[in-house]
Design a protein around this motif. Structure first.
Motif, PDB file in Angstrom:
ATOM      1  N   GLU A 277      16.336  -2.714 -11.125  1.00 41.98           N
ATOM      2  CA  GLU A 277      17.650  -2.916 -11.740  1.00 41.98           C
ATOM      3  C   GLU A 277      17.605  -3.845 -12.951  1.00 41.98           C
ATOM      4  OE1 GLU A 277      20.065  -2.204  -7.509  1.00 41.98           O
ATOM      5  OE2 GLU A 277      20.070  -4.199  -8.454  1.00 41.98           O
ATOM      6  N   ARG A 278      16.967  -5.002 -12.811  1.00 41.40           N
ATOM      7  CA  ARG A 278      16.952  -5.936 -13.932  1.00 41.40           C
ATOM      8  C   ARG A 278      16.005  -5.502 -15.038  1.00 41.40           C
ATOM      9  NH1 ARG A 278      14.992 -12.265 -13.580  1.00 41.40           N
ATOM     10  NH2 ARG A 278      14.507 -12.491 -15.813  1.00 41.40           N
ATOM     11  N   LEU A 279      14.806  -5.038 -14.689  1.00 41.54           N
ATOM     12  CA  LEU A 279      13.818  -4.676 -15.697  1.00 41.54           C
ATOM     13  C   LEU A 279      13.822  -3.194 -16.054  1.00 41.54           C
ATOM     14  CD1 LEU A 279      10.779  -6.903 -14.641  1.00 41.54           C
ATOM     15  CD2 LEU A 279      12.695  -7.436 -16.155  1.00 41.54           C
ATOM     16  N   GLY A 280      14.540  -2.371 -15.279  1.00 39.35           N
ATOM     17  CA  GLY A 280      14.715  -0.974 -15.642  1.00 39.35           C
ATOM     18  C   GLY A 280      13.523  -0.074 -15.410  1.00 39.35           C
ATOM     19  N   PHE A 281      12.623  -0.458 -14.508  1.00 41.43           N
ATOM     20  CA  PHE A 281      11.443   0.366 -14.248  1.00 41.43           C
ATOM     21  C   PHE A 281      11.799   1.530 -13.341  1.00 41.43           C
ATOM     22  CE2 PHE A 281       7.576   1.267 -11.688  1.00 41.43           C
ATOM     23  CZ  PHE A 281       6.760   1.699 -12.724  1.00 41.43           C
ATOM     24  N   ASP A 282      11.462   2.750 -13.755  1.00 38.42           N
ATOM     25  CA  ASP A 282      11.768   3.936 -12.956  1.00 38.42           C
ATOM     26  C   ASP A 282      10.513   4.720 -12.606  1.00 38.42           C
ATOM     27  OD1 ASP A 282      13.568   5.631 -11.570  1.00 38.42           O
ATOM     28  OD2 ASP A 282      13.491   7.078 -13.221  1.00 38.42           O
ATOM     29  N   GLY A 283       9.349   4.090 -12.715  1.00 39.36           N
ATOM     30  CA  GLY A 283       8.113   4.763 -12.357  1.00 39.36           C
ATOM     31  C   GLY A 283       7.802   4.601 -10.880  1.00 39.36           C
ATOM     32  N   ILE A 284       6.558   4.858 -10.539  1.00 39.07           N
ATOM     33  CA  ILE A 284       6.100   4.810  -9.150  1.00 39.07           C
ATOM     34  C   ILE A 284       5.780   3.368  -8.767  1.00 39.07           C
ATOM     35  CG2 ILE A 284       4.206   5.487  -7.608  1.00 39.07           C
ATOM     36  CD1 ILE A 284       3.988   8.060  -9.399  1.00 39.07           C
ATOM     37  N   ILE A 285       6.266   2.950  -7.613  1.00 36.86           N
ATOM     38  CA  ILE A 285       5.904   1.653  -7.046  1.00 36.86           C
ATOM     39  C   ILE A 285       4.983   1.913  -5.866  1.00 36.86           C
ATOM     40  CG2 ILE A 285       6.695  -0.447  -5.910  1.00 36.86           C
ATOM     41  CD1 ILE A 285       9.359  -0.142  -7.345  1.00 36.86           C
ATOM     42  N   CYS A 286       3.735   1.483  -5.998  1.00 35.08           N
ATOM     43  CA  CYS A 286       2.740   1.644  -4.930  1.00 35.08           C
ATOM     44  C   CYS A 286       2.368   0.259  -4.419  1.00 35.08           C
ATOM     45  CB  CYS A 286       1.494   2.354  -5.460  1.00 35.08           C
ATOM     46  SG  CYS A 286       0.185   2.579  -4.230  1.00 35.08           S
ATOM     47  N   THR A 287       2.501   0.039  -3.131  1.00 32.04           N
ATOM     48  CA  THR A 287       2.178  -1.276  -2.581  1.00 32.04           C
ATOM     49  C   THR A 287       0.700  -1.591  -2.727  1.00 32.04           C
ATOM     50  OG1 THR A 287       1.570  -0.618  -0.328  1.00 32.04           O
ATOM     51  CG2 THR A 287       3.935  -0.852  -0.807  1.00 32.04           C
ATOM     52  N   ASP A 288       0.373  -2.874  -2.664  1.00 35.68           N
ATOM     53  CA  ASP A 288      -1.026  -3.265  -2.579  1.00 35.68           C
ATOM     54  C   ASP A 288      -1.591  -2.774  -1.258  1.00 35.68           C
ATOM     55  OD1 ASP A 288      -3.450  -4.428  -3.276  1.00 35.68           O
ATOM     56  OD2 ASP A 288      -2.485  -6.222  -4.074  1.00 35.68           O
ATOM     57  N   TRP A 289      -2.885  -2.824  -1.137  1.00 35.63           N
ATOM     58  CA  TRP A 289      -3.577  -2.148  -0.039  1.00 35.63           C
ATOM     59  C   TRP A 289      -3.369  -2.862   1.307  1.00 35.63           C
ATOM     60  CZ3 TRP A 289      -3.329   0.772  -3.702  1.00 35.63           C
ATOM     61  CH2 TRP A 289      -4.145   1.878  -3.947  1.00 35.63           C
ATOM     62  N   GLY A 290      -3.095  -2.032   2.330  1.00 32.16           N
ATOM     63  CA  GLY A 290      -3.125  -2.494   3.707  1.00 32.16           C
ATOM     64  C   GLY A 290      -1.954  -3.341   4.156  1.00 32.16           C
ATOM     65  N   LEU A 291      -0.716  -2.953   3.800  1.00 33.53           N
ATOM     66  CA  LEU A 291       0.439  -3.740   4.225  1.00 33.53           C
ATOM     67  C   LEU A 291       0.951  -3.375   5.610  1.00 33.53           C
ATOM     68  CD1 LEU A 291       2.772  -4.145   1.110  1.00 33.53           C
ATOM     69  CD2 LEU A 291       0.842  -5.526   1.836  1.00 33.53           C
ATOM     70  N   LEU A 292       0.582  -2.218   6.096  1.00 34.71           N
ATOM     71  CA  LEU A 292       1.204  -1.727   7.328  1.00 34.71           C
ATOM     72  C   LEU A 292       0.360  -1.956   8.575  1.00 34.71           C
ATOM     73  CD1 LEU A 292       2.688   1.708   6.151  1.00 34.71           C
ATOM     74  CD2 LEU A 292       3.738  -0.571   6.089  1.00 34.71           C
ATOM     75  N   THR A 293      -0.900  -1.637   8.501  1.00 42.55           N
ATOM     76  CA  THR A 293      -1.736  -1.639   9.705  1.00 42.55           C
ATOM     77  C   THR A 293      -2.842  -2.672   9.594  1.00 42.55           C
ATOM     78  OG1 THR A 293      -3.326  -0.009   8.879  1.00 42.55           O
ATOM     79  CG2 THR A 293      -1.332   0.844   9.920  1.00 42.55           C
ATOM     80  N   ASP A 294      -3.536  -2.874  10.653  1.00 41.81           N
ATOM     81  CA  ASP A 294      -4.678  -3.786  10.673  1.00 41.81           C
ATOM     82  C   ASP A 294      -5.982  -3.002  10.585  1.00 41.81           C
ATOM     83  OD1 ASP A 294      -3.018  -5.983  10.938  1.00 41.81           O
ATOM     84  OD2 ASP A 294      -2.941  -5.792  13.104  1.00 41.81           O
ATOM     85  N   ALA A 295      -5.989  -1.991   9.733  1.00 36.88           N
ATOM     86  CA  ALA A 295      -7.176  -1.144   9.585  1.00 36.88           C
ATOM     87  C   ALA A 295      -8.338  -1.959   9.038  1.00 36.88           C
ATOM     88  CB  ALA A 295      -6.865   0.014   8.632  1.00 36.88           C
ATOM     89  N   ARG A 296      -9.551  -1.521   9.352  1.00 41.17           N
ATOM     90  CA  ARG A 296     -10.734  -2.199   8.829  1.00 41.17           C
ATOM     91  C   ARG A 296     -10.848  -1.920   7.332  1.00 41.17           C
ATOM     92  NH1 ARG A 296     -14.237  -4.081  12.564  1.00 41.17           N
ATOM     93  NH2 ARG A 296     -16.038  -3.900  11.206  1.00 41.17           N
ATOM     94  N   LEU A 297     -11.197  -2.965   6.589  1.00 41.37           N
ATOM     95  CA  LEU A 297     -11.310  -2.863   5.144  1.00 41.37           C
ATOM     96  C   LEU A 297     -12.615  -3.503   4.718  1.00 41.37           C
ATOM     97  CD1 LEU A 297      -9.764  -1.956   2.608  1.00 41.37           C
ATOM     98  CD2 LEU A 297      -8.772  -4.230   2.479  1.00 41.37           C
ATOM     99  N   MET A 298     -13.428  -2.762   3.947  1.00 36.95           N
ATOM    100  CA  MET A 298     -14.747  -3.230   3.544  1.00 36.95           C
ATOM    101  C   MET A 298     -15.602  -3.595   4.752  1.00 36.95           C
ATOM    102  SD  MET A 298     -14.087  -2.873   0.450  1.00 36.95           S
ATOM    103  CE  MET A 298     -12.583  -2.760  -0.500  1.00 36.95           C
ATOM    104  N   GLY A 299     -15.410  -2.886   5.867  1.00 36.63           N
ATOM    105  CA  GLY A 299     -16.212  -3.122   7.051  1.00 36.63           C
ATOM    106  C   GLY A 299     -15.776  -4.316   7.867  1.00 36.63           C
ATOM    107  N   GLU A 300     -14.699  -4.999   7.432  1.00 32.09           N
ATOM    108  CA  GLU A 300     -14.222  -6.183   8.128  1.00 32.09           C
ATOM    109  C   GLU A 300     -12.807  -5.947   8.633  1.00 32.09           C
ATOM    110  OE1 GLU A 300     -15.945  -8.804   8.755  1.00 32.09           O
ATOM    111  OE2 GLU A 300     -17.695  -8.466   7.484  1.00 32.09           O
ATOM    112  N   PRO A 301     -12.406  -6.627   9.731  1.00 33.98           N
ATOM    113  CA  PRO A 301     -11.011  -6.543  10.152  1.00 33.98           C
ATOM    114  C   PRO A 301     -10.108  -6.987   9.006  1.00 33.98           C
ATOM    115  CG  PRO A 301     -12.351  -7.653  11.807  1.00 33.98           C
ATOM    116  CD  PRO A 301     -13.215  -7.497  10.595  1.00 33.98           C
ATOM    117  N   HIS A 302      -9.021  -6.291   8.827  1.00 33.58           N
ATOM    118  CA  HIS A 302      -8.129  -6.549   7.691  1.00 33.58           C
ATOM    119  C   HIS A 302      -6.712  -6.688   8.228  1.00 33.58           C
ATOM    120  CE1 HIS A 302      -6.655  -6.454   3.595  1.00 33.58           C
ATOM    121  NE2 HIS A 302      -5.835  -5.474   3.903  1.00 33.58           N
TER     122      HIS A 302
END
Length: 568
Positions: A277-302
């Motif tokens: 609303e303030r900055l007027g961005f209407d493109g795609i917003i993609c979250t940073d990696w791994g916000l939902l689950t505790d999946a392993r990342l780079m071979g380590e618990p994440h």
């Protein structure tokens, strides 16, 4: 010419019409799959990595590629790792053929972290390998030339296009205001004005005048930086330049009046109120990696970065992010969660449709439905082409920053050289390499920025914490500087505390990713260093601790101020 059976496959129809036609044909499960932008590996021979084979030994041992595409309906992937150019192009074609064989044939959008510099950090970027080698963005900021940055972005675009990458998970335009922060090498430094100017050039280089079939979409990160209005200026510039995507950061607002204290990826005040609303961005917003689950990342618990909502279930976190305004979940692959949210009535299907429209529209605009495959021969010709390699090599030399020079540079003749951190074979092209400093006319010492070891989990892949050399290491360095006139080159992936080294070095140079040849060419006067510091270098850890972390160049009495650099 026979008409296309389905309107969404007809390139002569308007993009919006094609989007609506395809959206109307999609099942809920097919829509849900579009909301996930996860990471894939590939086999070294260019074949698809499947569960139970190489994929189980890699950093993301979850579902195999075929299962993700055919059953999960995912069509957005981030390729992790470095592989041969031909093999990568062949893998892309196999992946696109797999997607083409699904019910609707939606093409894959493939993304990558940076692949054009010297940092090799699987959590953020890759060593250039076969791609042309340039200084890190900090080095481009040290040069401060928007025209060069646009040429760099265009080089990235051309090399990426040839291998099938259509989204760049960069540029990173946070301001480098906290010396202890681990992600500064990917930024344009501490100046909002410089970063704003360079991000405009970078986006133009990647996307062209407007997003189209010859573009690589820019996913700018990490919004909103340090949150103060000063930190927002580069993001305003990126939006004005037409950046296609935006990634919110892992951060969390604390004590910001009127804002909920939850992570940015779940924060409606940040994503909808500020960004949309303030900055007027209407493109795609993609979250940073791994916000939902505790999946392993780079071979380590994440652990999921669900700041402020750690108590919520995966489904509740997903709903919160969608309510906030996110379109896509980075590093996740659980579309069944979205299906259940809609079926339960928690999220309206119309809300899912709004994000899917944005995601499909980009695929059409990028021309993926018409041109999803790449030519492996053309990829091999393009990646690391002589033109691009020469541009990168020249930028390495220009970016070097001479901090002190006590009548040492430029070097002449063929001196006896003692080297540490420099390849002896390369050094032998410039002087006579000796094994003992006592037999040297001068020494060349290359240093990495110090950091705190933090083993285990995802943080171990990043260099953060104190920027002070350990006592024993500093003693070794100063001993060499006392023994022989020494050219010291320190790699500034972030600011370094080095007052003692600056005082004793015969010459002190900073690099942000440069080859030994680039350094020695400058040292011997065969090339000119033009760099100026993209942030200040603090005098002590006490000065760092006393500074304000979100204020640029805020340490007391720095050894070298922002913008310092000598002409030689």
């Amino acid at each position: 010419m026979l008409p296309h059976r389905d309107p969404y496959l007809d390139p002569n129809r308007p993009v919006d019409e094609r989007v609506e036609d395809l959206l109307a044909r999609m099942t809920l499960a097919e829509k849900a799959g579009q909301l996930f932008h996860t990471t894939l590996t590939m086999n070294a021979d260019g074949t698809l990595a499947e569960a139970g084979a190489e994929a189980t030994d890699g950093p993301f041992p979850r579902q195999g590629t075929t299962e993700l595409v055919t059953d999960g309906h995912l069509t957005h992937f981030n390729l992790l790792g470095q592989y041969g150019v031909r093999e990568t192009a062949e893998w892309v074609n196999r992946l696109q053929a797999l997607a083409a064989d699904t019910r609707l044939g939606i093409p894959v959008t493939l993304s990558t972290d940076p692949r054009h510099a010297f940092t090799d950090n699987p959590g953020a970027s890759f060593h250039s390998g076969a791609f042309s080698a340039w200084p890190e963005p900090l080095g481009l900021a040290a040069i401060g030339d928007p025209e060069l940055v646009e040429r760099f972005g265009d080089t990235v675009r051309r090399e990426y296009l040839s291998t099938g990458f259509r989204v760049a998970l960069h540029p990173q335009i946070d301001l480098a205001t906290e010396p202890r922060w681990s992600r500064q090498s990917g930024t344009f430094g501490s100046s909002a004005d410089m970063t704003s100017e360079l991000v405009r050039a970078y986006v133009r280089g990647l996307q062209g005048p407007r997003l189209g079939p010859r573009s690589v979409a820019a996913m700018v990160k990490h919004f909103p930086g340090g949150m103060r209005d000063h930190h927002l200026e580069p993001f305003k510039a990126a939006i004005a330049a037409g950046c296609s995507q935006m990634m919110p950061y892992y951060g969390q607002p604390i004590g910001v009046e009127g804002w909920e204290e939850v992570g940015f990826g779940f924060n409606r005040d940040v994503l909808t109120g500020l960004l949309r609303e303030r900055l007027g961005f209407d493109g795609i917003i993609c979250t940073d990696w791994g916000l939902l689950t505790d999946a392993r990342l780079m071979g380590e618990p994440h652990e999921a970065r669900a700041w402020g909502i750690e108590h919520l279930s995966v489904a509740e976190r997903a709903a919160k992010a969608l309510d906030a305004g996110a379109d896509q979940f980075g590093g996740e692959q659980c579309p069944d969660v979205i299906v259940e949210l809609v079926r339960s009535g928690r999220i309206a299907e119309e809300r899912i449709d709004a994000s899917v429209r944005r995601l499909l529209r980009e695929k059409f605009v990028l021309g993926l439905f018409e041109r999803r495959y790449v030519d492996p021969d053309r990829a091999e010709e393009t990646v690391g082409a002589a033109e691009f390699t020469a541009l990168g090599a020249a930028a390495q030399r220009r970016s070097l920053t001479v901090l002190t020079n006590h009548s040492l540079l430029p070097l002449t003749d063929r001196p006896n050289l003692y080297v540490e951190g420099v390849g002896a074979q390369t050094a032998s092209l410039y002087g006579n390499v000796v094994a003992d400093p006592a037999h040297a006319d001068l020494a060349v010492l290359r240093l990495r920025a110090p950091y705190e070891e933090r083993p285990g989990r995802f943080e171990s892949f990043f260099h953060s914490g104190s920027p002070v050399f350990g006592e024993e290491r500093l003693k070794e360095i100063l001993g060499l500087l006392d023994a022989v006139p020494t050219l010291v080159c320190v790699n500034l992936e972030r600011p370094v505390v080095l007052p003692e080294i600056a005082a004793k070095a015969a010459a002190l140079v900073a690099d942000y990713g440069a080859s030994d040849t680039a350094l020695l060419d400058v040292a011997f006067g065969r090339a000119r260093a033009e760099g100026r510091l993209p942030f200040e270098l603090p005098r002590s850890m006490a000065a760092v601790a006393a500074s304000r972390p979100d204020v640029p160049n805020d340490t007391e009495d720095p050894v070298f101020p922002y913008g310092h650099g000598l002409d030689v």
